[in-house]
Scaffold this motif. Sequence first.
Motif, PDB file in Angstrom:
ATOM      1  N   VAL A 280       0.820  -1.216   0.000  1.00 19.91           N
ATOM      2  CA  VAL A 280       0.000   0.000   0.000  1.00 19.91           C
ATOM      3  C   VAL A 280       0.851   1.264   0.000  1.00 19.91           C
ATOM      4  N   GLY A 281       2.176   1.109  -0.002  1.00 23.36           N
ATOM      5  CA  GLY A 281       3.075   2.261  -0.074  1.00 23.36           C
ATOM      6  C   GLY A 281       3.040   3.109   1.181  1.00 23.36           C
ATOM      7  N   PRO A 282       3.735   4.252   1.113  1.00 25.54           N
ATOM      8  CA  PRO A 282       3.755   5.154   2.267  1.00 25.54           C
ATOM      9  C   PRO A 282       2.363   5.710   2.553  1.00 25.54           C
ATOM     10  N   GLU A 283       2.064   5.885   3.794  1.00 22.06           N
ATOM     11  CA  GLU A 283       0.796   6.489   4.241  1.00 22.06           C
ATOM     12  C   GLU A 283      -0.430   5.652   3.906  1.00 22.06           C
ATOM     13  N   ASN A 284      -0.244   4.354   3.550  1.00 20.44           N
ATOM     14  CA  ASN A 284      -1.392   3.492   3.257  1.00 20.44           C
ATOM     15  C   ASN A 284      -2.219   4.068   2.105  1.00 20.44           C
ATOM     16  N   ALA A 285      -1.536   4.707   1.120  1.00 14.86           N
ATOM     17  CA  ALA A 285      -2.207   5.513   0.110  1.00 14.86           C
ATOM     18  C   ALA A 285      -2.549   4.769  -1.176  1.00 14.86           C
ATOM     19  N   GLU A 286      -2.009   3.573  -1.391  1.00 10.32           N
ATOM     20  CA  GLU A 286      -2.193   2.882  -2.671  1.00 10.32           C
ATOM     21  C   GLU A 286      -3.043   1.622  -2.498  1.00 10.32           C
ATOM     22  N   ASN A 287      -3.537   1.106  -3.610  1.00 11.27           N
ATOM     23  CA  ASN A 287      -4.221  -0.183  -3.603  1.00 11.27           C
ATOM     24  C   ASN A 287      -3.188  -1.268  -3.854  1.00 11.27           C
ATOM     25  N   CYS A 288      -3.458  -2.465  -3.395  1.00  9.53           N
ATOM     26  CA  CYS A 288      -2.501  -3.541  -3.611  1.00  9.53           C
ATOM     27  C   CYS A 288      -3.243  -4.864  -3.735  1.00  9.53           C
ATOM     28  N   GLU A 289      -2.557  -5.830  -4.315  1.00  7.67           N
ATOM     29  CA  GLU A 289      -3.047  -7.200  -4.342  1.00  7.67           C
ATOM     30  C   GLU A 289      -2.089  -8.032  -3.501  1.00  7.67           C
ATOM     31  N   ASN A 290      -2.621  -8.892  -2.677  1.00  3.64           N
ATOM     32  CA  ASN A 290      -1.815  -9.825  -1.887  1.00  3.64           C
ATOM     33  C   ASN A 290      -0.830  -9.148  -0.940  1.00  3.64           C
ATOM     34  N   CYS A 291      -1.211  -8.012  -0.365  1.00  2.00           N
ATOM     35  CA  CYS A 291      -0.308  -7.373   0.603  1.00  2.00           C
ATOM     36  C   CYS A 291      -0.971  -7.222   1.967  1.00  2.00           C
ATOM     37  N   CYS A 292      -2.130  -7.856   2.155  1.00  2.00           N
ATOM     38  CA  CYS A 292      -2.849  -7.744   3.420  1.00  2.00           C
ATOM     39  C   CYS A 292      -3.016  -9.120   4.052  1.00  2.00           C
ATOM     40  N   TYR A 293      -3.025  -9.131   5.372  1.00  2.00           N
ATOM     41  CA  TYR A 293      -3.115 -10.364   6.148  1.00  2.00           C
ATOM     42  C   TYR A 293      -4.117 -10.167   7.263  1.00  2.00           C
ATOM     43  N   THR A 294      -4.738 -11.262   7.677  1.00  2.21           N
ATOM     44  CA  THR A 294      -5.690 -11.229   8.781  1.00  2.21           C
ATOM     45  C   THR A 294      -4.974 -11.636  10.062  1.00  2.21           C
ATOM     46  N   CYS A 295      -5.197 -10.886  11.107  1.00  4.87           N
ATOM     47  CA  CYS A 295      -4.580 -11.160  12.407  1.00  4.87           C
ATOM     48  C   CYS A 295      -5.253 -12.379  13.030  1.00  4.87           C
ATOM     49  N   THR A 296      -4.585 -13.517  12.925  1.00  5.03           N
ATOM     50  CA  THR A 296      -5.113 -14.749  13.520  1.00  5.03           C
ATOM     51  C   THR A 296      -4.033 -15.489  14.287  1.00  5.03           C
ATOM     52  N   GLY A 297      -2.884 -14.865  14.497  1.00  2.00           N
ATOM     53  CA  GLY A 297      -1.772 -15.534  15.161  1.00  2.00           C
ATOM     54  C   GLY A 297      -0.821 -16.116  14.136  1.00  2.00           C
ATOM     55  N   GLY A 298       0.316 -16.609  14.612  1.00  2.00           N
ATOM     56  CA  GLY A 298       1.298 -17.220  13.715  1.00  2.00           C
ATOM     57  C   GLY A 298       2.122 -16.172  12.995  1.00  2.00           C
ATOM     58  N   GLU A 299       2.588 -16.547  11.780  1.00  2.00           N
ATOM     59  CA  GLU A 299       3.378 -15.613  11.005  1.00  2.00           C
ATOM     60  C   GLU A 299       3.010 -15.700   9.535  1.00  2.00           C
ATOM     61  N   THR A 300       3.325 -14.625   8.810  1.00  4.21           N
ATOM     62  CA  THR A 300       3.067 -14.584   7.374  1.00  4.21           C
ATOM     63  C   THR A 300       4.107 -15.448   6.668  1.00  4.21           C
ATOM     64  N   GLU A 301       3.853 -15.791   5.413  1.00  2.00           N
ATOM     65  CA  GLU A 301       4.939 -16.365   4.620  1.00  2.00           C
ATOM     66  C   GLU A 301       5.965 -15.253   4.440  1.00  2.00           C
ATOM     67  N   GLN A 302       7.157 -15.587   3.982  1.00  2.00           N
ATOM     68  CA  GLN A 302       8.166 -14.539   3.780  1.00  2.00           C
ATOM     69  C   GLN A 302       7.710 -13.620   2.658  1.00  2.00           C
ATOM     70  N   ILE A 303       7.724 -12.339   2.935  1.00  5.70           N
ATOM     71  CA  ILE A 303       7.353 -11.309   1.960  1.00  5.70           C
ATOM     72  C   ILE A 303       8.656 -10.785   1.368  1.00  5.70           C
ATOM     73  N   ASN A 304       8.859 -10.997   0.070  1.00  6.01           N
ATOM     74  CA  ASN A 304      10.098 -10.588  -0.586  1.00  6.01           C
ATOM     75  C   ASN A 304       9.905  -9.263  -1.312  1.00  6.01           C
ATOM     76  N   LEU A 305      10.679  -8.283  -0.927  1.00  2.70           N
ATOM     77  CA  LEU A 305      10.659  -6.975  -1.581  1.00  2.70           C
ATOM     78  C   LEU A 305      11.804  -6.982  -2.598  1.00  2.70           C
ATOM     79  N   THR A 306      11.457  -7.051  -3.880  1.00  2.00           N
ATOM     80  CA  THR A 306      12.462  -7.168  -4.934  1.00  2.00           C
ATOM     81  C   THR A 306      12.365  -5.966  -5.876  1.00  2.00           C
ATOM     82  N   GLU A 307      13.315  -5.869  -6.802  1.00  2.00           N
ATOM     83  CA  GLU A 307      13.315  -4.754  -7.751  1.00  2.00           C
ATOM     84  C   GLU A 307      12.113  -4.802  -8.654  1.00  2.00           C
TER      85      GLU A 307
END
Length: 113
Positions: free
Chosen positions: A86-113
């Motif tokens: 969602v970029g800085p300030e939560n200003a953009e739309n995104c696909e697959n960048c949101c998670y539900t708080c249910t405990g545990g951990e996310t899969e590894q999120i890779n920030l690439t070029e």
Amino acid sequence: MGLALAVAVAAPALAADVTFVMRNDHPNAVEVELYSQDRDHIWPGDGQVFYLDDGETKEIPLSCEEGETICYGAWISGDKQSYWGVGPENAENCENCCYTCTGGETEQINLTE
């Protein structure tokens, strides 16, 4: 019975913990914030960011409300025009960048070029 009902009604929202696992595969350092989509809350908050050097993997544990939706925003340090999620300030739309708080951990999120 009446007392138990009063206690249940006054109980706060259920808390949970989730850990965001983020890896910076970009050649520059990146900054990350996590944004609740259900309430006015940002992690880490207070104008601070999570900082990942190039090649660094970081586990970011959060306390959140059970069922809350949390999205990540990341950008190249010093360049808020180059972003992920969602970029800085939560200003953009995104696909697959949101998670539900249910405990545990996310899969590894890779920030690439």
